[in-house]
Design a protein around this motif. Structure first.
Motif, short mmCIF file in Angstrom:
data_model
loop_
_atom_site.label_atom_id
_atom_site.label_comp_id
_atom_site.label_asym_id
_atom_site.label_seq_id
_atom_site.Cartn_x
_atom_site.Cartn_y
_atom_site.Cartn_z
N LYS A 180 -13.41 -7.02 13.34
CA LYS A 180 -12.07 -6.87 13.91
C LYS A 180 -12.19 -5.82 15.01
CE LYS A 180 -7.44 -6.54 13.91
NZ LYS A 180 -7.44 -6.04 15.29
N TYR A 232 -11.52 0.37 8.45
CA TYR A 232 -10.27 -0.31 8.09
C TYR A 232 -9.11 0.33 8.81
CZ TYR A 232 -6.40 -1.84 5.10
OH TYR A 232 -5.22 -2.35 4.62
N CYS A 243 -5.36 0.31 9.37
CA CYS A 243 -4.38 -0.12 8.37
C CYS A 243 -3.39 -1.13 8.95
CB CYS A 243 -3.67 1.10 7.80
SG CYS A 243 -4.86 2.23 7.08
N SER A 244 -3.79 -2.39 9.02
CA SER A 244 -2.92 -3.46 9.54
C SER A 244 -3.29 -4.76 8.83
CB SER A 244 -3.13 -3.63 11.04
OG SER A 244 -4.38 -4.26 11.26
N ASN A 245 -2.41 -5.75 8.97
CA ASN A 245 -2.61 -7.01 8.27
C ASN A 245 -3.89 -7.72 8.71
OD1 ASN A 245 -1.90 -8.95 6.42
ND2 ASN A 245 -0.81 -10.18 7.95
N TRP A 246 -4.16 -7.77 10.02
CA TRP A 246 -5.33 -8.51 10.48
C TRP A 246 -6.62 -7.82 10.07
CZ3 TRP A 246 -3.13 -10.14 15.95
CH2 TRP A 246 -2.20 -11.16 15.73
N CYS A 247 -6.58 -6.51 9.98
CA CYS A 247 -7.78 -5.83 9.51
C CYS A 247 -7.94 -6.05 8.00
CB CYS A 247 -7.74 -4.35 9.85
SG CYS A 247 -9.37 -3.63 9.77
N TYR A 248 -6.80 -6.09 7.32
CA TYR A 248 -6.86 -6.36 5.87
C TYR A 248 -7.52 -7.71 5.63
CZ TYR A 248 -5.34 -6.85 1.03
OH TYR A 248 -5.32 -7.02 -0.33
N SER A 249 -7.17 -8.73 6.45
CA SER A 249 -7.81 -10.04 6.21
C SER A 249 -9.27 -10.06 6.66
CB SER A 249 -7.04 -11.20 6.85
OG SER A 249 -6.24 -10.80 7.91
N ASP A 274 4.51 0.39 7.31
CA ASP A 274 3.56 -0.70 7.05
C ASP A 274 2.13 -0.15 6.97
OD1 ASP A 274 3.81 -0.19 9.81
OD2 ASP A 274 3.10 -2.17 10.36
N PHE A 331 -0.42 -0.54 3.85
CA PHE A 331 -1.79 -1.09 3.93
C PHE A 331 -2.83 -0.07 3.45
CE2 PHE A 331 0.06 -4.48 6.54
CZ PHE A 331 -0.52 -5.57 5.89
N ILE A 385 -2.58 -0.57 -0.36
CA ILE A 385 -3.13 -1.86 -0.83
C ILE A 385 -4.65 -1.81 -0.92
CG2 ILE A 385 -3.45 -4.30 -0.19
CD1 ILE A 385 -0.67 -4.22 1.05
#
Ligand SMILES: Nc1ncnc2c1ncn2[C@@H]1O[C@H](COP(=O)(O)OP(=O)(O)OP(=O)(O)O)[C@@H](O)[C@H]1O
Ligand SMILES: [Mg+2]
Length: 264
Positions: A11, A159, A161-167, A203, A207, A210
């Motif tokens: 990412k 990492y 802390c965002s959704n695309w990095c989480y995926s 958010d 993250f 999570i």
């Protein structure tokens, strides 16, 4: 023998190059001899450490070192404690060379070993010269990433802390598993570093939590936040930087945690 550490995640813009440069700097400050290896054709680590445009390293980079299977002629000395294997645009031709043997200059230079161990082979030649090797990887999965992982004792998963990095995390952990099967090295996950944190955003906070729930044994306690002086390392570098203390302060905790984990 050098301890080899790769910073990675599939990412973009997660602080890989900044963290690699900071790590090289902190290790050198503490008296360790460090080799920084840039495996990204963007050449950001190269410019951060050398304060020289990456294009000036054309024909003097990690690409030629890998093609000729000889690192030493391509090592650039940043200072007494930090050496650099630089990268530039031409590193984008690495994959084509791996599978055709054709360099961007048109020469035929075949590599007969495993395509994932090209870098590891040259790292073995210089293992005794350094205490640490730190490696920066490109944002998308590539042969450079695989080579860096296979040449590593430890991997720091970046990492943001965002959704695309989480995926991106499960994919990257899979890449590490695959590398571990091929590599003669441990390719151990040293930990997951939460970076670029915007402390005002809920958010980002979510993250953070999570990833800690998913991988409690892997996350570093230290969280790197978005700070202008850290961002401006890309501008000022490490020498003659009027705000170097503010830029690095937040990395000290991570640095301590990492050293504890890799020297165990
Ligand atoms: N803690 C921070 N606070 C503010 N800005 C930062 C921080 N860390 C890095 N930056 C800036 O954010 C941008 C992305 O950082 P960096 O280049 O280190 O990420 P990267 O993961 O290497 O990106 P790429 O995937 O493109 O290689 C850069 O402009 C950098 O200067
Ligand atoms: Mg980068």
């Amino acid at each position: 023998m050098a301890i080899r550490i790769t910073m990675g995640i599939q990412k973009g813009g997660c602080g890989k190059s900044t963290t690699t440069g900071v790590l090289a700097h902190l290790l050198a400050r503490d008296g360790y001899k460090v080799l920084a290896v840039d495996l990204d054709s963007q050449g950001n680590l190269t410019e951060l450490l050398s304060q020289t445009p990456a294009n000036e390293f054309a024909e003097r980079s990690v690409l030629e070192a890998m093609q000729e299977q000889d690192a030493r002629p391509y090592i650039f000395s940043v200072d007494e404690k930090i050496d650099l294997l630089p990268a530039n645009n031409f590193l984008a031709t690495f994959q084509r060379w791996l599978y055709t043997g054709k360099t961007y200059l048109g020469d035929q230079v075949r590599f007969t070993g495993s395509p994932s161990l090209v870098l590891n082979n040259i790292m073995e030649q210089i293992d005794e010269d350094y205490d640490f090797v730190v490696m920066d990887t490109p944002p998308s999965l590539s042969e450079q990433t695989t080579n860096a992982l296979c040449a590593s004792d430890h991997v720091v998963v970046m990492y943001e802390c965002s959704n695309w990095c989480y995926s991106a995390i499960p994919n990257f952990l899979d890449s590490v598993d695959v590398a571990r099967d091929v590599s003669p090295n441990a390719v151990n996950i040293a930990g997951i570093l939460r970076t670029m944190n915007d402390v005002r955003r809920n958010d980002a906070k979510a993250f953070n939590e999570i990833i800690e729930e998913d991988h409690p044994e892997l996350v570093f306690e230290t969280i790197i936040t978005r700070k202008a002086p850290t961002g401006r390392l890309a501008l000022y570098g490490f020498e003659e930087n009027p705000e170097i203390k503010q830029a690095l302060a937040q990395y000290e905790g991570f640095y301590k945690e990492l050293i504890d984990r890799v020297q165990d």
